[in-house]
Design an enzyme around this catalytic site. Structure first.
Site, mmCIF file in Angstrom:
data_model
loop_
_atom_site.group_PDB
_atom_site.id
_atom_site.type_symbol
_atom_site.label_atom_id
_atom_site.label_comp_id
_atom_site.label_asym_id
_atom_site.label_seq_id
_atom_site.Cartn_x
_atom_site.Cartn_y
_atom_site.Cartn_z
ATOM 1 N N ARG A 85 37.854 36.682 48.322
ATOM 2 C CA ARG A 85 37.666 36.962 46.899
ATOM 3 C C ARG A 85 38.906 37.656 46.337
ATOM 4 N NH1 ARG A 85 31.342 39.095 47.222
ATOM 5 N NH2 ARG A 85 30.386 37.011 47.051
ATOM 6 N N HIS A 86 38.982 37.710 45.014
ATOM 7 C CA HIS A 86 40.120 38.339 44.349
ATOM 8 C C HIS A 86 40.249 39.779 44.837
ATOM 9 C CE1 HIS A 86 42.340 40.183 40.905
ATOM 10 N NE2 HIS A 86 43.020 39.056 41.022
#
Length: 399
Positions: free
Chosen positions: A229-230
């Site tokens: 994920r970011h």
């Protein structure tokens, strides 16, 4: 090598680089048209010596195309004398030894720039030539650990892991190239050389911008690792999703991307779902977002997903293995990768340069050579030594 039209044509670089950091900087210079004379110790630089391990000689071949290869024992008095003679005629001297090594040999920037005031003396290191960490041992792994790269890589419920590529070494090499070229530009204006140095630790810092945003946005609370994920948890969807035959990476950075993704998934029924109505809402409901997308991607192949998502202009890419990357048609068509019959290693795919000038293709690859392959030519043509003098250097263990 089509050097006449290349920006660094006429620049001579004395390359004392080793492993990745220095050699990548000088590879970019060689591909830019500079004459790069790579000096190795009599037993070869460290990366060449790794060739005893299967496949380990390939990185040496990747980073040392289009250079001339000589040996020189710079720990000997005569070797130091010869290096000084070369530096007096050169534009750049580049090394990535530990800070202080060249000074202890009497070959540091002050000495060399007194010999040649127009010289750009470039030094790459782990932590720089000043500061409390100056003399700490530095390798890519240790800099990844100290810089925060490792603490932000991996999944929250597992130990930190290093980035797969040698990111700190190569970030350092890229910045070292930039420092040299910037100094050469200033030399054109002033006529004076420069000592430039780049720290791997400092070169990689700005790549942490997303997790740093989470850190400062959380009032100094340490963010957890976010897996795929970011790293700033500021985008959703942003992840690697399972496909029927592998994985696909997908990201939406605008509302248009999100609505296009729903169209591609044939899930426009979700347009009114309050959990998905804004970026903030999607980040707050990131597990639901990822579960919804995975339910769709997991029943389709990477190729099906890639084709469909591209048609809808959704940023995505299949997670490819090294074999797919090495044979990538785009990289080969642009000339970044070339099939080469290496004289020592056989058929290889080698890189040229990501830098493009006026749309011209990168130069042809001149593969790396055996240890000291250009001794006679360089010592004869560059320094003006005769055959007898060169043979004497061999007998004395200088080359």
């Amino acid at each position: 090598m089509n050097g006449a039209s290349r920006p660094l044509e006429g620049i001579t670089v004395i390359d004392l680089g080793q492993i990745y950091n220095g050699p990548y900087a000088t590879l970019l210079m060689a591909m830019g048209g500079a004459r790069v004379i790579k000096i190795e110790p009599l037993q070869g630089e460290n990366m060449r010596r790794r060739g005893a391990v299967g496949g380990a000689m390939v990185p040496f071949a990747m980073l040392n195309s289009n250079k001339e290869f000589i040996t020189l024992n710079i720990k000997s008095e005569q070797g130091r004398k010869l290096l000084k003679e070369m530096v007096a005629k050169a534009d750049v001297l580049l090394e990535n030894f530990a800070p202080g090594v060249m000074d202890r040999l009497g070959l540091g920037p002050k000495v060399m720039m007194e010999l040649n005031p127009r010289l750009v003396y470039a030094a790459g290191s782990g932590f720089g030539w000043s500061g409390p960490y100056r003399d700490y041992p530095a390798m890519d792994l240790t800099v990844q650990a100290l810089s925060g790269v490792m603490s932000t890589t991996g999944f929250p419920d597992r130990p930190p892991v290093k980035a797969g590529p040698a990111v700190c070494d190569f970030f350092g090499g890229i910045h070292l190239y930039a420092a040299v070229v910037t100094a050469l530009l200033d030399r054109e204006r002033t006529g004076k050389g420069h000592f430039v140095e780049v720290s791997m630790l400092e070169a990689v810092y700005c790549s942490l911008s997303s997790p740093l945003g989470l850190y400062f946005g959380g009032n100094g609370q340490l963010p957890t690792r976010t897996g795929n994920r970011h790293s700033g948890l500021a985008e959703a969807p942003y992840n690697v999703y399972r496909a029927a035959d592998g994985w696909i990476a997908l990201i939406c950075v605008s509302e248009t991307h999100w609505t296009s993704l729903l169209e591609a998934m044939e899930r426009t029924d979700l347009n009114g779902d309050p959990r998905l109505g804004s970026l903030k809402a999607r980040v707050e409901n990131i597990d639901f977002v990822d579960e919804t997308i995975t339910a769709w991607t997991s029943t389709r192949t990477r190729e099906e997903l890639y084709d469909r998502l591209r048609k809808h202009r959704v940023p995505c890419a299949p997670v490819r293995d090294l074999d797919e990357v090495v044979h990538d048609p785009h990289l080969h068509e642009r000339g970044m990768l070339r099939n080469v019959e290496h004289p020592l290693l056989g058929p290889l795919v080698l890189p040229t340069t990501p830098l493009r000038f006026d749309g011209k293709a990168p130069p042809e690859i001149e593969p790396s050579k055996t240890l000291g392959a250009d001794n006679d030519e360089v010592y004869r043509d560059f320094l003006g030594l005769d055959a007898k003098e060169i043979e004497q250097l061999r007998k004395e263990g200088v080359i």
